[in-house]
Design a protein around this motif. Structure first.
Motif, mmCIF file in Angstrom:
data_model
loop_
_atom_site.group_PDB
_atom_site.id
_atom_site.type_symbol
_atom_site.label_atom_id
_atom_site.label_comp_id
_atom_site.label_asym_id
_atom_site.label_seq_id
_atom_site.Cartn_x
_atom_site.Cartn_y
_atom_site.Cartn_z
ATOM 1 N N ALA A 158 0.858 -1.186 0.000
ATOM 2 C CA ALA A 158 0.000 0.000 0.000
ATOM 3 C C ALA A 158 0.891 1.231 0.000
ATOM 4 O O ALA A 158 1.536 1.527 0.995
ATOM 5 N N ALA A 159 0.916 1.917 -1.146
ATOM 6 C CA ALA A 159 1.848 3.036 -1.308
ATOM 7 C C ALA A 159 1.633 4.116 -0.253
ATOM 8 O O ALA A 159 2.558 4.833 0.115
ATOM 9 N N LYS A 202 -10.169 -7.304 -5.207
ATOM 10 C CA LYS A 202 -9.130 -6.276 -5.321
ATOM 11 C C LYS A 202 -7.812 -6.894 -4.892
ATOM 12 O O LYS A 202 -7.376 -6.744 -3.757
ATOM 13 N N SER A 203 -7.210 -7.638 -5.788
ATOM 14 C CA SER A 203 -5.959 -8.290 -5.425
ATOM 15 C C SER A 203 -5.032 -8.310 -6.634
ATOM 16 O O SER A 203 -5.433 -8.055 -7.759
ATOM 17 N N ASP A 204 -3.782 -8.596 -6.327
ATOM 18 C CA ASP A 204 -2.738 -8.552 -7.333
ATOM 19 C C ASP A 204 -2.089 -9.940 -7.296
ATOM 20 O O ASP A 204 -1.482 -10.302 -6.288
ATOM 21 N N LEU A 230 -6.988 0.252 0.005
ATOM 22 C CA LEU A 230 -7.597 -1.057 -0.284
ATOM 23 C C LEU A 230 -7.209 -1.607 -1.656
ATOM 24 O O LEU A 230 -7.846 -2.522 -2.156
ATOM 25 N N THR A 231 -6.146 -1.072 -2.268
ATOM 26 C CA THR A 231 -5.796 -1.476 -3.622
ATOM 27 C C THR A 231 -5.627 -2.990 -3.749
ATOM 28 O O THR A 231 -6.060 -3.603 -4.713
ATOM 29 N N CYS A 274 -13.093 7.406 3.117
ATOM 30 C CA CYS A 274 -12.013 7.105 4.067
ATOM 31 C C CYS A 274 -10.905 6.240 3.458
ATOM 32 O O CYS A 274 -9.759 6.336 3.860
ATOM 33 N N HIS A 275 -11.274 5.348 2.511
ATOM 34 C CA HIS A 275 -10.293 4.414 1.960
ATOM 35 C C HIS A 275 -9.891 4.826 0.551
ATOM 36 O O HIS A 275 -10.740 5.187 -0.256
#
Lengths: 251, 685
Positions: B232-233, B360-362, B312-313, B293-294
């Motif tokens: 999370a940047a 939301k996943s990589d 939440l990326t 908020c996110h």
């Protein structure tokens, strides 16, 4: 003893001559290639601004966006590998101060403004094919008062006075029947005296026979706030604001 | 030698051989000796500057008045209260001369406009340097023990922060730095006591790791520890630059020490819902205003959304599905003090939202991480590392005590003598450059330095440095009357069942009540005086936006009828402004003439349509709230009081105080109260 003394003197003068010669040589050497380690492989004939000109920053700090310039040739195509040097008045620093354009012909530097508020005339220079080509860039540094003005303008004024919209602040400019003047509009604002600007801020548009869409801020902003706002508009005016200054009769 | 002796004796004879001649020579010698002091002054550096100043002003138009105000000699500003002895004005002669603002030649330029006078505060309070010095080098650059070179102008706001503990509008950098001290958790490890004796308290919310194994996997913890910003940047978690083995051991300890939390197993009702509609996910995410908020990284790599909650990326890479559904059902079971509201989602909504978030996943993230089961020795080593690195200063960790004063106290860091600091080779010997270097790369000061690597931009580092440089000895010793205290957050807690509801819905995360809470949404301390009951009930059921120009909006909570009534009653009874008297307000029985007069005032005299919309067809202004149905939203008493003085009701609101007369305010109120919305729109035409 005298002989020895004399010998010492002659030695000294010869040393001085040698030193002088060395210094001159060193000076000449410094003049020859501007930055050691940078080898230009190409040369352009024009230099243009890509982005980062006309920025408004704060004294002594780095501008928020980098300054990007592009070197072009006669046909207007970008020239990679050309040397670009950045210059500015004392107090301004560039990181880096000289560089070779990248594959897209662009040179990017970050600019830190000097500690004196005002307009800074910066320039980017490329040696060119026959003669150096220069691009002039203007950046403005805001002092304490002007920046306070810019913060107040963001809060109270720019929603209408700034036509630019951003996701954080949608501009109301287009919704107004009578268009307000952006604060950078020097052609209009420079003609108005400080007293007129104070009056229109304190009492609203009708005070100067202008639109009532400009409300009165006399009960919302303090006198110092209004001074700060005016200082800010003067600082960002384009063309630059030229104060009349104090004129005294001489003798 | 013989020659010298001869020469000396002949010289003696020539000078003092005769009494009269001797008298003359001695007098001459005395005269020369007497001339030493004036000569020294004449050739001193500051005298040179004063001569150059006189040359500068000689040719100016206002030379006579400038010359009259010029005082030769050493100038001094002496302020015993502040410990200031400043002789800077000896050379900086034009600081107070308004007409010298066009002079660019230092030291003669006029000082830019600031709120303080030179005589009241002197120079070194803001600029640093040695005020009593009378040479350029000593005043500006001296690095002798106990002395500090002049402060680079980019940190000048630290001067303001010595007296002003509150947030000033003109010092954004200092304000940002102070927020960062609390938001980035600096004060979890470094104690900072302010001059008034209060402690700086962290405002971040480092999660408890007591039940971490319910939430995520050991592999994720490992990848996170290796590089938090890769996940999370925008996270404030710093990088501890751990080796693979160390990260593996710490993750092993955290998982082994984690205890299961009752209720983290997904609720029965949720499991019964078979499948979620994939297209409903994004719209539910949007409707619930999660993005208030996110943040989520968009395709262009920019973060979109708020920074109250975590990014939440790649949330799907992190959380276990059961934990996520349990969290969405009621976050307060896992974390009692979370700023996340208890949304009261239906089972169907939970499955939809959980499915959307899991997506939301990589797939590349952490794909190569394979950890072998840890043995006891590795787990013990993990615990040792956690103690050494001070993880428990921020996070609650089972089996590890929260360390006290883990890192050096920073209460007077701005005045730390330079002699006590170990500078890196090639580093400028100033406090500011030391702090910047320490924040930018702490481990450059030695491999044993525990301070982790923070991911900060250059301007954030400068802001943090500014806030730290404001913590000086002088800020503690100055007289109390000069100190401007910060207004501390109250610990206001609403009472009863409604108070519990306000807590559960996390209203404080966005709204402010009686001096406590966030600033994302309006202050509701006096909301009870402002709004009508029916409107409030409807708004809590289904919030709609009041301003077209706002992005963030109130989320919709599935409140039950009774909870809604409870909350409405509480807001209307408790959050009343004492300054608004409902009796005093113009009554609803307004004649059509007064309403028409109010309309004219609205459209012509005050041109309110610049910012407000009344008729959606003709009006376009969208800075202020839309007023199409303001008559059924706000009370007449509030509208009247607001028109008279908006800032008195909500300090800092952008609506200008137009100093309306009583008659005008009454007429405008009558007009606005006649706007009842869709049903009452006929009133306009």
């Amino acid at each position: 003893m005298m002989k020895r003394f004399a010998a010492r003197i002659t030695f000294r003068s010869s040393a001085w001559v040698a030193l002088l010669a060395l210094a001159t040589l060193a000076g000449c050497k410094q003049n020859a290639p501007p930055v050691p380690g940078l080898k230009a492989t190409a040369a352009g004939t024009a230099i243009v601004e890509s982005s980062g000109g006309h920025q408004v920053g704060v004294t002594g700090t780095a501008l928020s966006d980098p300054l990007v310039v592009q070197v072009n040739d006669d046909q207007g195509t970008a020239v990679p590998g050309a040397l670009v040097e950045f210059h500015g008045p004392a107090g301004v620093s560039f990181d880096p101060a000289a560089m070779i354009t990248d594959s897209s012909g662009q040179a990017t530097t970050s600019v830190t403004l000097g500690s004196i508020a005002g307009r800074y005339q910066l320039s980017a220079v490329t040696p060119g094919k026959s003669r150096p080509v220069t691009l002039d860039i203007v950046a403005t540094a805001l002092g304490y008062q002007q920046r306070l003005g810019s913060i107040l303008a963001d809060k109270h004024c720019n929603r209408c006075h700034d036509p630019e919209s951003s996701p954080q602040r949608v501009s109301n400019y287009d919704n107004l029947e009578v268009k307000p003047h952006p604060f950078t509009e020097g052609n209009t604002l420079n003609k108005m005296s400080d007293a007129d600007l104070t009056s229109i801020i304190l009492h609203g548009g009708p005070a100067l026979n202008r639109s009532a869409l400009m409300p009165s801020y006399g009960n919302t902003l303090s006198a110092a706030d209004v001074r700060a706002l005016i200082a800010y508009t003067r600082a960002v005016a384009d063309p630059p604001y030229q104060p009349a200054g104090t004129v005294y009769a001489r003798k | 030698m013989q020659f010298m002796k001869k020469f000396l004796s002949s010289a003696w004879q020539a000078l003092f051989g005769d009494p009269v001649r001797a008298f003359g020579v001695v007098s001459l010698g005395l005269l020369l000796a007497l001339a030493i002091a004036p000569a020294k002054e004449h050739f001193s550096q500051w005298h040179g500057y004063q001569r150059r100043y006189l040359t500068l002003i000689r040719d100016r138009g206002d030379a006579v008045s400038l010359r009259r105000r010029f005082v030769p000699g050493i100038h001094q500003i002496w302020l015993p209260d502040l410990g200031v002895v400043d002789r800077c004005t000896t050379c900086h002669l034009g600081l107070n001369e308004a007409s010298l603002s066009d002079v660019s030649q230092q030291p003669f330029r006029k000082h830019p406009a600031i709120p303080h006078t030179l005589d009241g505060f002197g120079c070194v309070i803001c600029h640093g340097g040695q005020g009593a010095a009378t040479t350029v080098a000593e005043a500006h650059h001296s690095e002798r023990a106990g002395e500090e070179p002049i402060l680079p102008p980019r940190y000048i706001e630290s001067g303001c922060g010595q007296c002003h503990q509150n947030a000033l509008p003109g010092t954004p950098q200092l304000n940002l730095g102070r927020t960062m001290l609390t938001r980035y958790g600096c004060v979890h490890c470094h104690a900072i006591t302010l001059p008034d004796g209060s402690k700086v308290v962290a405002t971040d919310h480092p999660p408890s790791l007591a039940h971490i194994a319910d939430k995520t996997t050991r592999e994720w913890i490992y990848s996170w520890l290796k590089d938090p910003q890769a996940f999370a940047a925008s996270t404030t978690m710093p990088n501890y630059k751990l080796s693979d083995a160390d990260a593996s051991d710490i993750s092993a300890y955290l998982v082994s020490a984690s205890t299961p939390q009752a209720g983290d197993a997904a609720a029965a009702g949720v499991q019964s819902v078979a499948h979620a509609d994939p297209s409903a996910g994004p719209s539910l995410y949007g409707e619930s205003f999660c993005s208030s908020c996110h943040a989520v990284q968009n395709a262009a790599g920019n973060l979109v959304g708020g920074d109250v909650g975590p990014e939440l990326t790649r949330i799907g890479n992190k959380v276990r599905p059961q934990w996520l559904t349990a969290w969405l059902e009621n976050p307060r079971i896992y974390d009692a003090t979370t700023p996340m509201p208890h949304y009261r989602f239906t089972a169907q909504q939970i499955v939809t939202l959980a499915g959307y978030l899991q997506g939301k996943s990589d797939s590349d993230y952490g794909a190569s991480v394979h950890l072998d089961t840890a043995d006891g020795r590795q787990i013990a080593h993990g615990r040792k590392l956690i103690v050494e690195l001070g993880c428990a200063a921020c996070h609650e960790i089972n089996g590890v005590q929260k360390p006290e004063n883990f890192a050096p106290e920073l209460s007077t860091i701005g005045s730390k003598p330079l002699a006590q600091i170990v500078f890196l080779p090639g580093m400028e010997h100033t406090m500011s450059s030391y702090i910047v270097a320490k924040i930018r790369e702490p481990r450059a000061f030695g491999a044993s330095v525990k301070m982790p690597q923070f991911a900060l931009t250059a301007s954030q580092t400068d802001a943090l440095t500014t806030a730290l440089l404001a913590l000086t000895n002088r800020s503690r010793t100055m007289p109390d009357k000069l100190r401007v205290a910060a207004i501390p957050e109250t610990n206001y807690q609403p009472a009863g069942h409604a108070g519990k509801l306000i807590d559960e819905l996390a209203c404080f995360s966005c709204h402010r009540f009686n001096g406590r809470g966030g600033d994302m949404a309006p202050d509701l301390s006096w909301e009870g005086s402002a709004v009508e009951r029916q409107w409030l009930t409807d708004f809590l059921h289904n919030p709609n936006t009041l301003r077209p120009s706002l992005i963030r909006r109130m989320p919709r909570f599935n409140l039950s009828e009774s909870d809604n009534k409870e909350l409405t009653d509480y807001i209307l009874t408790v959050y009343q402004s004492p300054s608004i008297d409902p009796e005093l307000a113009p009554t609803a029985a307004n004649s059509p003439e007064i309403v028409e007069h109010g309309r004219q005032l609205f459209y012509s005299k005050y041109a309110c349509q610049a910012c407000h919309i009344i008729d959606t067809k003709t009006d376009k202004g969208y800075i202020g709230p839309t007023l199409t149905q303001v008559g059924s939203r706000l009370t007449a008493a509030w509208v009247y009081a607001w028109l008279r003085n908006p800032q008195a009701l909500r300090p800092g609101t952008t609506e200008p105080n137009q100093n309306l007369s009583d008659d005008d305010a009454r007429a405008l109120t009558a007009f606005l109260m006649s706007l009842k919305g869709p049903a009452g729109r006929g009133a306009k035409q």
